[in-house]
Design a protein around this motif. Structure first.
Motif, PDB file in Angstrom:
ATOM      1  N   THR A  64       0.796  -1.234   0.000  1.00 55.79           N
ATOM      2  CA  THR A  64       0.000   0.000   0.000  1.00 55.79           C
ATOM      3  C   THR A  64       0.821   1.273   0.000  1.00 55.79           C
ATOM      4  OG1 THR A  64      -0.129  -0.101   2.412  1.00 55.79           O
ATOM      5  CG2 THR A  64      -1.941  -1.083   1.166  1.00 55.79           C
ATOM      6  N   ALA A 114      -2.693  -1.124  -4.111  1.00 56.28           N
ATOM      7  CA  ALA A 114      -3.294  -2.317  -3.515  1.00 56.28           C
ATOM      8  C   ALA A 114      -2.511  -3.524  -4.022  1.00 56.28           C
ATOM      9  CB  ALA A 114      -4.769  -2.417  -3.890  1.00 56.28           C
ATOM     10  N   ASN A 174      -2.956   5.791  -3.972  1.00 53.22           N
ATOM     11  CA  ASN A 174      -2.862   4.609  -3.110  1.00 53.22           C
ATOM     12  C   ASN A 174      -2.823   3.333  -3.949  1.00 53.22           C
ATOM     13  OD1 ASN A 174      -2.899   6.112  -0.760  1.00 53.22           O
ATOM     14  ND2 ASN A 174      -5.128   6.105  -0.631  1.00 53.22           N
ATOM     15  N   GLY A 179       1.754   5.497  -2.713  1.00 53.18           N
ATOM     16  CA  GLY A 179       0.623   5.175  -1.854  1.00 53.18           C
ATOM     17  C   GLY A 179       0.586   5.982  -0.579  1.00 53.18           C
TER      18      GLY A 179
END
Length: 808
Positions: free
Chosen positions: A113, A162, A160, A147
């Protein structure tokens, strides 16, 4: 042999000219991830290889503390010019797809992240814990906070991330030292130094000793329609000869097949989109290309543009032979492209309509997509812009303006000979409208944003100037009131002084210091900074000072500040219309009470029309003016006669479908609001004329529409006002150039009772590569009426006589 050169290292406060971080991904092997491993991809945007022996990639957690330490992965080898370098990091337990062979491998378990990655010209762990401290460390070559990184980053951190997304620079490797601006969040796309991608294998791991073409040729991929019948499918060993290359921007090369199929609808050329994957082919190489057939829609998949058929993400490029003749280009003559522009699909997409290249211009061009074309003696109808793009015409006799442009005269006359040109391997000169490329201009045809079908030039004809120069109007006589309109294109105090000086110089020298100057796109005192500022006195004062310095009069101004972010335009800029006037020649009748929301009313004053407030906004609460500039009415007195001037800037054409796009005919959704705005403005004119049929009314400004549009037809219905652009010969009706069409957006309209006037569009910007604004100003010199025809004739005779005597 590739020579690796160790280049000087600069601090990360300056954008890197060569090696930098191209992509970061920390979700490898995590839940939901496809890739099994974290990675950092490096790139070299320079022209020489960069040696990275003794360098390292280093990682710091997102929330750096005093106890945090940088983790390092040492590097070795070099990054080729224009090449990539893949650094693999820790593996997780999830994922199903391995990275391609990495160029360096570490064990750093990066966060999925957020965190900070540094490219360092050494292997000693960094100690900096702030952006400023890292910027001061000369060993830091590049720094990316991704992120949730909060402390160590360049500018603002990337979006951001993932487990399924990475942060990657665009294909042109932008490096403004603002991570948020330079990186885009999307699916991870690791590429190693050999150009390998996950699952793609070596582009040529085991070349065939005698390579042979596959079962698909370029015309099979292009098909007989706009969309490939093979879109999304893998094709193998497609044969062709390289006709041109592009090493920056959308990187790749064009190939063309000399074996034609005899179907006029199917192109024999195609673009091979390699993105950042290095390629070494040159024109004349006979190649076999394997990859995926794609349809690329410039501007985004939901837009109205058509698509460009490509072979994308090539997995193998085999050079069969070199030095072959490049296929001869098709020569486009003035009669090659049909006059009719596009099939009528009732507003629906034409992507499902069969091509008819003998009937429609868009169909003809689509049937040549990717092929080499040649245009002889190409005349520019649109100036070359800051991106190195311009427009030429293949039909030099199609609605030609005297100064070299092609004039747009109606929705049914789109000028089918226009063709966008941009650099393939040959850069364009800074050409103006009317300049010519004498001889042959050759390039491959593609489809791009903002213009559609585009010739990517490989070679140019000899540049020859058309000789246009900025126009100059004659000065007004003592008895003439001179009114001008000028869109000054987002003028703000932060603009370079040179812009103010050029605009001011034109007001004095080219417009001859008009008595009343209607301005559009005056921004507030801090320009696009979005902090609630709405006042524009600094902007106007700076402009007025520049005009006085240029030798003009000391103008005064009148305007009304808009509500914050209510009038459209550049966010934070709060553009508005404004009046400048020369108090030595004309008086402004000030009537207090005008503000952003108070409507001006027309009242009777001793039997004549007058304004309730001056300046005052026309009908500002009408929904027609939502997110758009409100008209500004002002009452002036000239030689004892009242003149009402209304400054206008109607809503833009943003949101309209592209003329060259997939929906035909294109929807012009923005017209609805402009028609409503014209209805509101016309109602104001009717109120003035209901009280005083002899009132002098001038409507001026950027109406953002054509003289034949519904908005202008509404304003001029019944002859209450005259649109002066329509008093010019048809091929002189333009003040703006868009996609090679000379067209009308700016207007001066006068009430029908004004019988004596001189009007001109002053061409000083729109046709030129070097512009102070993208609009040309207009000037009208009027003899205002007293409201009585007989009195007017006597008065005008007396004024003429006095002026002759004065000249004697």
């Amino acid at each position: 042999m590739t020579l690796a050169v160790a280049l000087p290292v600069t601090a990360n406060a300056a954008p890197s000219p060569d090696a930098l971080i191209a992509e970061v991904y920390g979700g490898g092997g995590n839940s939901g991830a496809t890739l099994t491993q974290d990675f950092v991809e490096l790139a070299n945007k320079g022209a020489a290889a960069v040696a990275v022996d003794g360098w390292s990639v280093q990682y710091l957690p997102a929330s750096a503390s005093a106890a945090s330490t940088w983790q390092t992965t040492p590097l070795a080898g070099s990054i080729a010019a224009g090449g990539r370098f893949l650094v693999g990091e820790a593996k997780g337990t999830g994922g199903t797809v391995e990275l391609p062979t990495t160029d360096a491998t570490g064990t750093i378990a990066m966060s999925g992240t957020g965190g900070t990655i540094a490219l360092v010209s050494g292997t000693t762990a960094l100690t900096c814990k702030t952006a400023a401290a890292c910027a001061a460390d000369p060993s830091v070559k590049d720094l990316v906070g991704y992120g949730t990184a909060t402390v160590v980053r360049e500018g603002t951190a990337t979006g951001n991330l993932a487990n399924t997304t990475s942060a990657a620079r665009g294909s042109a490797l932008p490096d403004t030292d603002d991570n948020a601006a330079d990186f885009t969040v999307g699916a991870p796309t690791p590429v190693n130094s050999k150009g390998q991608t996950p699952g793609g294998g070596d582009p040529d791991p085991d070349p065939d000793p005698d390579p042979v073409p596959g079962d698909k040729r370029i015309h099979d991929i292009q098909g007989s329609g706009r969309v490939s019948p093979l879109v999304g499918q893998q094709v193998a060993s497609v044969p062709g000869v390289v006709t041109g290359t592009r090493a920056s921007g959308d990187r790749g090369f064009w190939i063309q097949d000399a074996q034609v199929d005899g179907d006029a609808r199917t192109s024999e050329g195609i673009f091979v989109y390699t993105n950042a994957v290095p390629f070494t082919v040159v024109p004349g190489d006979s190649v076999l290309v394997s990859g995926t057939v794609a349809e690329y829609r410039p501007g985004g998949d939901t837009g109205t543009n058509q698509t460009l058929t490509e072979i994308a993400t090539p997995t193998r490029i085999t050079v069969v032979s070199q030095g072959n003749p490049v296929p001869a280009p098709e020569v486009i003559t003035p009669t090659s492209i049909p006059e009719a522009y596009a099939p009528d699909a009732g507003g629906a997409t034409i992507e499902t309509v069969p091509l008819d290249p003998a009937k429609y211009a868009l169909d003809f061009l689509e049937s040549r997509e990717g092929q080499l074309l040649q245009v002889d003696d190409a005349r520019f109808t649109g100036p070359v812009n800051e991106f190195g793009e311009g427009f030429i015409t293949t039909k030099p006799r199609q609605n030609p303006a005297a100064r070299g442009g092609t004039v747009y005269l109606g929705y049914d006359k789109p000028n089918s000979g226009r063709l966008k040109v941009k650099a393939g391997s040959a850069a364009l000169p800074k050409a103006n409208v009317g300049d010519v490329l004498k001889g042959a201009t050759v390039g491959a045809l593609e489809y791009t944003n903002f213009g559609g079908y585009t010739l990517a030039t490989n070679s140019l004809g000899t540049y020859t100037s058309g000789g246009i120069t900025p126009e100059v109007v004659a000065g007004q006589r003592q008895s003439e009131l001179s009114v001008a309109t000028y869109n000054v294109e987002n003028l703000a105090p932060g603009n370079p002084q040179a812009k103010f000086d050029r605009l001011a110089g034109a007001v004095v020298s080219n417009l001859k210091s008009p008595d009343v100057l209607v301005l559009e796109e005056i921004q507030d005192n801090n320009g696009a900074t979005d902090d609630g500022t709405v006042a524009a006195d600094v902007t106007l004062a700076k402009f007025v000072d520049a005009i006085a310095t240029a030798g003009g009069p000391r103008y005064q101004w009148r305007q009304i500040d808009p509500g914050n972010k209510t009038d459209g335009g550049e966010p934070g800029g709060n553009i508005r219309v404004a009046f400048l006037f020369n108090p030595a020649r004309v008086s402004f009748v000030d009537k207090p009470g005008g503000d952003a929301t108070t409507p001006v009313a027309v009242v009777k004053d001793r039997g004549r029309a007058a304004l309730s407030v001056s300046p005052g906004r026309v009908d500002p609460a009408n929904p027609a003016w939502n997110s758009s500039r409100k008209p500004l009415a002002g009452q002036f007195t000239f030689r004892g006669r009242t003149v009402f001037v209304v400054a206008n800037h109607f809503n833009s054409k943003g949101g309209d479908q592209a003329m060259h796009g997939r929906f035909q005919p294109p929807a012009r959704s923005s017209e609805v609001q402009r028609l409503a705005q014209a209805t509101s403005l016309r109602a104001f004119v009717d109120q003035v004329q209901a009280i005083d049929k002899g009132a002098n009314v001038v409507l001026a400004g950027d109406i953002n529409d054509y003289q034949f549009s519904p908005a202008l037809q509404k304003l001029t219905a019944g002859g209450a006002v005259v649109d002066l652009i329509e008093t010019l010969p048809p091929l002189e009706r333009y003040s703006y150039v868009f996609e090679g069409n000379a067209q009308v957006l700016d207007h001066l309209l006068i009430s029908k009772n004004i019988k004596r006037y001189n009007y001109d569009v002053v061409h000083i910007n729109a046709e030129f590569a070097d512009q102070a604004s993208d609009h040309d100003p207009q000037v009208v010199k009027v003899r205002p009426s007293t409201g009585h025809a007989v009195v007017d004739e006597v008065l005008f005779l007396v004024e003429d006589l006095l002026e002759r005597l004065h000249q004697v």
